[in-house]
Motif scaffolding. Structure first.
Motif, PDB file in Angstrom:
ATOM      1  N   UNK B  59      30.313  40.184  40.439  1.00  0.00           N
ATOM      2  CA  UNK B  59      31.027  41.381  39.970  1.00  0.00           C
ATOM      3  C   UNK B  59      31.456  42.286  41.121  1.00  0.00           C
ATOM      4  N   UNK B  60      30.644  42.338  42.169  1.00  0.00           N
ATOM      5  CA  UNK B  60      31.009  43.144  43.343  1.00  0.00           C
ATOM      6  C   UNK B  60      32.322  42.684  43.917  1.00  0.00           C
ATOM      7  N   UNK B  61      32.409  41.377  44.143  1.00  0.00           N
ATOM      8  CA  UNK B  61      33.604  40.824  44.785  1.00  0.00           C
ATOM      9  C   UNK B  61      34.824  41.025  43.899  1.00  0.00           C
ATOM     10  N   UNK B  62      34.629  40.856  42.584  1.00  0.00           N
ATOM     11  CA  UNK B  62      35.763  41.001  41.679  1.00  0.00           C
ATOM     12  C   UNK B  62      36.285  42.434  41.722  1.00  0.00           C
ATOM     13  N   UNK B  63      35.365  43.402  41.645  1.00  0.00           N
ATOM     14  CA  UNK B  63      35.858  44.774  41.597  1.00  0.00           C
ATOM     15  C   UNK B  63      36.440  45.197  42.935  1.00  0.00           C
ATOM     16  N   UNK B  64      35.900  44.657  44.015  1.00  0.00           N
ATOM     17  CA  UNK B  64      36.421  45.057  45.319  1.00  0.00           C
ATOM     18  C   UNK B  64      37.843  44.572  45.524  1.00  0.00           C
ATOM     19  N   UNK B  65      38.132  43.412  44.990  1.00  0.00           N
ATOM     20  CA  UNK B  65      39.449  42.834  45.240  1.00  0.00           C
ATOM     21  C   UNK B  65      40.251  42.622  43.966  1.00  0.00           C
ATOM     22  N   UNK B  66      39.987  43.463  42.980  1.00  0.00           N
ATOM     23  CA  UNK B  66      40.669  43.296  41.698  1.00  0.00           C
ATOM     24  C   UNK B  66      42.181  43.324  41.871  1.00  0.00           C
ATOM     25  N   UNK B  67      42.669  44.237  42.728  1.00  0.00           N
ATOM     26  CA  UNK B  67      44.123  44.339  42.911  1.00  0.00           C
ATOM     27  C   UNK B  67      44.722  43.026  43.369  1.00  0.00           C
ATOM     28  N   UNK B  68      44.073  42.441  44.366  1.00  0.00           N
ATOM     29  CA  UNK B  68      44.622  41.205  44.907  1.00  0.00           C
ATOM     30  C   UNK B  68      44.539  40.066  43.887  1.00  0.00           C
ATOM     31  N   UNK B  69      43.441  40.042  43.127  1.00  0.00           N
ATOM     32  CA  UNK B  69      43.335  39.013  42.079  1.00  0.00           C
ATOM     33  C   UNK B  69      44.483  39.133  41.100  1.00  0.00           C
ATOM     34  N   UNK B  70      44.636  40.377  40.576  1.00  0.00           N
ATOM     35  CA  UNK B  70      45.671  40.572  39.571  1.00  0.00           C
ATOM     36  C   UNK B  70      47.044  40.244  40.126  1.00  0.00           C
ATOM     37  N   UNK B  71      47.263  40.680  41.353  1.00  0.00           N
ATOM     38  CA  UNK B  71      48.568  40.430  41.947  1.00  0.00           C
ATOM     39  C   UNK B  71      48.827  38.929  42.073  1.00  0.00           C
ATOM     40  N   UNK B 222      49.875  28.044  43.438  1.00  0.00           N
ATOM     41  CA  UNK B 222      50.564  29.229  43.931  1.00  0.00           C
ATOM     42  C   UNK B 222      49.684  30.462  43.838  1.00  0.00           C
ATOM     43  N   UNK B 223      48.750  30.476  42.890  1.00  0.00           N
ATOM     44  CA  UNK B 223      47.856  31.632  42.798  1.00  0.00           C
ATOM     45  C   UNK B 223      47.005  31.739  44.055  1.00  0.00           C
ATOM     46  N   UNK B 224      46.603  30.614  44.593  1.00  0.00           N
ATOM     47  CA  UNK B 224      45.717  30.625  45.751  1.00  0.00           C
ATOM     48  C   UNK B 224      46.454  30.613  47.076  1.00  0.00           C
ATOM     49  N   UNK B 225      47.773  30.646  47.033  1.00  0.00           N
ATOM     50  CA  UNK B 225      48.542  30.549  48.266  1.00  0.00           C
ATOM     51  C   UNK B 225      48.373  31.791  49.129  1.00  0.00           C
ATOM     52  N   UNK B 226      48.496  31.622  50.426  1.00  0.00           N
ATOM     53  CA  UNK B 226      48.445  32.790  51.298  1.00  0.00           C
ATOM     54  C   UNK B 226      49.525  32.737  52.375  1.00  0.00           C
ATOM     55  N   UNK B 227      50.056  31.556  52.604  1.00  0.00           N
ATOM     56  CA  UNK B 227      51.007  31.394  53.701  1.00  0.00           C
ATOM     57  C   UNK B 227      52.269  32.214  53.481  1.00  0.00           C
ATOM     58  N   UNK B 228      52.841  32.106  52.277  1.00  0.00           N
ATOM     59  CA  UNK B 228      54.073  32.836  52.012  1.00  0.00           C
ATOM     60  C   UNK B 228      53.859  34.338  52.121  1.00  0.00           C
ATOM     61  N   UNK B 229      52.699  34.776  51.604  1.00  0.00           N
ATOM     62  CA  UNK B 229      52.433  36.216  51.672  1.00  0.00           C
ATOM     63  C   UNK B 229      52.309  36.671  53.119  1.00  0.00           C
ATOM     64  N   UNK B 230      51.744  35.822  53.966  1.00  0.00           N
ATOM     65  CA  UNK B 230      51.573  36.216  55.360  1.00  0.00           C
ATOM     66  C   UNK B 230      52.905  36.264  56.097  1.00  0.00           C
ATOM     67  N   UNK B 231      53.699  35.204  55.933  1.00  0.00           N
ATOM     68  CA  UNK B 231      54.911  35.105  56.729  1.00  0.00           C
ATOM     69  C   UNK B 231      56.019  35.985  56.166  1.00  0.00           C
ATOM     70  N   UNK B 232      56.144  36.018  54.841  1.00  0.00           N
ATOM     71  CA  UNK B 232      57.289  36.705  54.247  1.00  0.00           C
ATOM     72  C   UNK B 232      56.920  38.059  53.636  1.00  0.00           C
TER      73      UNK B 232
END
Lengths: 433, 287, 291
Positions: B59-71, B222-232
């Motif tokens: 629950x700690x991890x979920x609440x800490x990064x809820x924004x990123x999860x939802x996004x 695509x939910x778990x992707x990070x490359x596009x978010x980093x580069x673009x």
């Protein structure tokens, strides 16, 4: 006035030579692989399954070798294994147009040691992540000699992952290292590492887009540049520059200071001031004008001025810049430590340091390199090769930091694990919100 | 011989499953189980880890990064819908109208992916650069404001994701569409259905396995992707993949990173199960 | 005209002398035009890559056009630091694709054609690797190898690639296998074929497009993988690893050359295959046209 005209003439000469194709682009390639995308650490299975506390490994000393040699060319040291696995960053060693490494070939000829040179290091933390499980488990990694940035060296020392260096096997270092690189903040007495190359982090900007001169870090926060400002994704560079901008020396920064600096950045970040947090890819963004102003490395901007955009400028901000040093080190249980020592010794011979610097162009840790490069320039001039001569004179100027530059640059701080966590947490807020 | 085979018939599915299943067991399940145990440990790299059954980290991890999860789920959903809308007509054309060049067309769809994704994404950065040849020209003509930028926006990230996952949607769609018996469509037409009606009531339902498969192959990665978010992307587009990267890499915080990974996996799985129920309850359990 | 014996051919066979109204003709063009545009969109970055393979940059960055040259096409062959990683990637991709496709097809067949206890669990097991963040998969595999004392090499890369590809193969194949008409197989067996012959002559050809599509997907995934490979590669350098490293400094145009060449070769291979298929088809038609 005349000096500036000389410089302009030199730069024009270089530009002309490059356009004529007389200097290959590879001869000006610079290293710049720090921070950026991907890849992380992992754990070792037995360590975890053991489910008990893991003591950091203590490093063992390489087989002591009593026969010390006196400076100059490397004299044969008993029992090298004849092989060496050397991992380095891309474009961080001189290379000829055929993709071969002339200085390494010279080393092999001199010592008979076969070197496997891999450009396996793209990022400090990424590489750490790849070798950490082995080091944690007390295994050999695949490498005998690696090159890591100073703060990562400090971190690896903290974990006890590096072999101690036997000074008797590297007499060239003792004789020829510039005092700037002896007994550094991250590795007292050079117990575990020897400097490879060094450089400065400052600010790069495009005056035609910023429409004014940039002088200090706070210019990055100017709302006029909103959306076109770059910061580094590397925590230490960015946070230290920010600390300097609130008047705090990084080496003295407390966690409260870091919080304050972080809040300053966070306020601007929330406003959309920063376009993104970059690794090496800031270069592209600056060159293609997406970025107008960004944290940058000196050598990169020189590159850009020569090839991609002559307008960009590099400054060490008034608030202060950061000085970084990349270092050679031997991971624990390396298979061929004696060979690794011989190679390190080799690079501290000015005869070898010179071709390296002529290619890489960042600051060399070896004394007397600029003079030797100037001598090479004279020799080339005497032979009538004005092109190479001009090129070499530019390099001779850039291969040592000027006193002005040194005046205003600072070192990173030695971080404990708790401090590292705190700094990272603050930065994470800034980076992801 | 046939009698022997008939006696062993019950074993056949298990035999089929064995090689692949074993491979996944050894090289996926076991390492993941270790990761799960790591997520429940406390400590740090320097001081060592102990298995403290710290379930609270979830629950700690979920609440800490809820924004990123939802996004991430938001982006994943948008990307899936877009690739479906863009890819379905493509798959349809290739399957129904491709004729003899069907295979060529199919290969054309997947061929761009034989070059490195780095090269593709860098090419997109070039194409979409603020002053590049697309935006620059449009700005020159006054169609776009001088300030307009695509890189470092969610649009760029989503476009990158759509581009990279389009073949993952097109291929399964094609595979399902291609096997539809055209006589069924003809029959519908004979029964006075318009082309649209025939499509909606014959082709589309029959292609649902392809829609399902394509959606999975697009949404899940695509939910778990990070490359596009980093580069673009920019700081406002960080996805949960970026967070997990950072936790591993910068913090060496393996418990939290593992926990985040498992939350991601569990949520995706739950969504997939719901989706399977919607599409047809047989899909998941009958395979 | 009666239906042909092959149930899966394209159907358009307009009756002679019938000209559909303009609007209908235009609307029939809609789909092909759309598809052409979509393919063009897919190829846009490739076009950029090909264009820049002819660029002659003075600096290390290949991002602004600085002059046309063919020299890169010559240079690339004397750059083992570029071609070696590509060879490694191809080996990994081919081997792992073959294995993953085989294993995945078997699983797909098991899941769609049989009912057995443990089916639900297997389904979930198949989805999980796709949902797992690559860094976690990579890190956990690395831990596994370290604890087993196995050093990382080409083999560990192949093992990892097979692992993550199986799921994609299964999901793709299932789209083909679902709704598969067992009636054809039963008919074949009623006519005396044994199981193996039925599989060879009836089942396999019918599911082959699915297998091919799955193999293509697996190949593309393998040749492009960075994160997992980076963890389990040891000292081996595959093409994505190399490009990633070099892209931080500036991708040399020789990389574009390699990309372009791969592209061209793959394209020629397909064109050749299609021409060959046409020739086969024509040969089959001729006897049936004979009076």
């Amino acid at each position: 006035m005349t000096e500036r005209r000389d410089e302009t003439r030199i730069e024009e000469a270089i530009a002309r030579l490059v356009a004529e194709g007389r200097i290959s682009r590879r001869s000006f390639l610079r290293r710049a692989s720090r921070g950026g995308l991907v890849l992380g650490s992992a754990l070792s299975l037995p360590a975890i399954l053991a489910a008990c506390g893991i003591k950091p490994q203590t490093s063992s000393t390489p087989p002591a070798n009593p026969s010390g040699s006196t400076g100059g060319a490397p004299t044969p040291i008993p029992s090298p294994a004849g092989e060496l696995d050397f991992a380095n960053w891309p474009a961080y060693i001189d290379i000829d147009d055929k993709g071969k490494y002339p200085t390494i070939q010279k080393f092999t000829k001199q010592t008979g040691i076969k070197v496997t040179y891999t450009e396996a290091i793209n990022d400090n933390e990424e590489f750490f992540g790849k070798i950490q499980p082995d080091l944690e488990a007390g295994n050999q990694t695949a490498y005998d000699l690696i090159v890591m940035t100073d703060w990562m060296i400090q971190k690896m020392i903290r974990f006890g992952y590096l072999e101690k260096i036997d000074k008797s096997q590297v007499p060239n270092f003792t004789a020829n290292a510039d005092s700037l690189y002896v007994n550094p903040w991250y590795d007292p007495n050079n117990t575990y590492s020897l400097a490879w190359q060094s450089g400065i982090t400052g600010i790069g900007y495009n005056p035609t887009l910023t429409k004014r001169a940039i002088t200090t870090f706070d210019d990055l926060l100017d709302p006029a540049f909103k959306g076109h400002v770059g910061l580094f994704s590397e925590m230490r560079d960015t946070m230290c520059m920010a600390l300097l901008s609130i008047g705090v020396k990084p080496e003295d920064a407390t966690v409260a200071d870091v919080q304050k600096a972080g809040n300053k950045l966070l306020a601007a970040a929330k406003n959309g001031q920063f376009r993104n947090f970059y690794g090496n890819d800031y270069y592209d963004e600056l060159a293609n004008k997406n970025l107008w102003i960004t944290i940058a490395w000196s050598g990169d901007i020189t590159q850009m001025q020569l090839y991609d955009n002559p307008n960009v400028k590099f400054i060490v901000p008034q608030s202060g810049g950061m000085r970084w040093v990349d270092n050679m080190a031997i991971p624990n249980k390396a298979a061929h430590p004696v060979d690794a020592h011989m190679m390190m010794n080799f690079w501290y011979d000015p005869a070898n340091a010179v071709p390296l610097s002529e290619y890489i162009g960042y600051f060399s840790p070896v004394k007397g390199v600029p003079d030797l490069i100037s001598k090479d320039a004279d020799a080339a001039e005497a032979k009538g090769d004005k092109a190479t001569a001009a090129q070499l004179r530019v390099v001779a100027k850039t291969v040592n930091p000027t006193p002005d530059e040194l005046q205003n640059v600072y070192n990173y701080k030695r971080l404990t694990e708790a401090e590292e966590l705190a700094w990272n947490s603050v930065f994470e807020q800034v980076r992801t919100g | 011989m046939s009698a022997a085979i008939r006696r062993l018939r019950w074993a056949v599915p298990y035999l089929f499953l064995l090689p692949g299943g074993l491979w996944l067991l050894v090289f996926f399940v076991v390492p993941m189980a270790v990761m799960a145990s790591i997520s429940l440990q406390t400590g740090s790299l320097g001081t060592g880890y102990t298995l403290s059954w710290n379930f609270g980290i979830y629950p700690e991890a979920i609440s800490q990064f809820a924004t990123q999860f939802l996004r991430s789920f938001e982006y994943g959903f948008i990307v899936t819908v877009l690739t479906l809308l863009i890819g379905y007509p493509m798959a349809y054309t290739i399957a129904f109208r491709g004729g003899r060049i069907k295979n060529i067309l199919l290969l054309l769809v997947i061929l761009p992916f034989f070059t490195s994704f780095i090269i593709r994404t860098l090419a997109w950065k070039l194409i979409l650069a603020d002053q590049g040849f697309v935006l620059g020209t449009l700005k020159g003509w006054g169609i776009l404001p001088g300030d307009f930028g695509l890189i470092a926006t969610p649009i760029a990230v989503i476009s990158g994701l759509v581009y990279n996952f389009l073949p993952f949607m097109v291929l399964p769609l094609y595979v399902a569409l291609e096997k539809i018996d055209h006589r069924l469509v003809e029959a519908a037409n004979d029964l006075y259905a318009s082309r649209l009606q025939a499509f909606l009531r014959v082709t589309l339902p029959l292609s649902m396995p392809g829609v399902f498969a394509g959606s999975l192959l697009t949404f899940i990665p695509s939910v778990g992707d990070f490359v596009n978010a980093t580069i673009l992307g920019s700081r406002d587009t960080t996805m949960i993949g970026n967070v997990i990267q950072s936790r591993f890499l910068d913090f060496n915080d393996f418990p939290r990173a593992s926990a985040l990974g498992f939350v991601l996996m569990a949520t995706i799985l739950a969504m997939v199960l719901v989706y399977a129920r919607l599409v047809g309850s047989d899909e998941l359990t009958s395979g | 005209m009666t239906a042909t014996t092959m149930p899966l051919t394209a159907t358009e066979a307009p009756v002679a002398d019938y000209r559909p109204p303009l609007r209908s003709r235009l609307s029939r063009l809609l789909l092909p035009v759309y598809t052409a545009l979509a393919v063009a969109y897919l190829f846009l970055p490739i076009a950029v890559m090909v264009a820049f393979s002819f660029n002659n940059p003075r600096g290390r960055q290949n991002i602004t056009w600085q002059g046309f040259t063919l020299q890169n096409y010559v240079d690339v062959w004397s750059r083992p630091d570029i071609t070696d990683p590509m060879v490694q990637s191809l080996i990994v991709a081919v081997v792992s694709t073959i294995i993953a496709t085989a294993l995945g097809t078997l699983i797909g067949l098991a899941l769609t054609r049989y009912r057995f206890p443990g089916q639900g669990t297997t389904n979930i097991l198949i989805f999980l690797p796709m949902a797992t963040p690559e860094i976690i998969m990579g890190a956990s595999l690395l831990s596994l190898w370290v604890s087993l004392g196995v050093s990382r090499s080409l083999i560990t890369i192949i093992i990892a690639h097979v692992m993550f590809n199986i799921s994609y193969v299964v999901v793709t194949i299932r789209a083909r296998l679902q709704g598969f008409d067992r009636g054809l197989e039963e008919a074949a067996m009623d006519l005396g074929a044994d199981e193996w012959t039925t599989f060879r002559k009836v089942t396999f050809p019918l599911i082959f497009p699915g297998i091919l599509a799955a193999a293509l997907l697996a190949f593309a995934l393998s040749i492009d993988d960075y994160v997992i490979t980076s963890f389990v590669a040891g000292k081996t350098i595959t093409f994505p690893l190399w490009v990633f490293g070099v892209s931080r400094l500036g991708v040399p145009p020789e990389v574009n050359v390699l990309g372009t060449l791969i592209f061209v070769v793959a394209f020629l291979a397909i064109a050749a295959q299609v021409l060959w298929q046409r020739r086969q088809a024509r040969r089959q038609l001729v006897p049936s046209r004979a009076p």
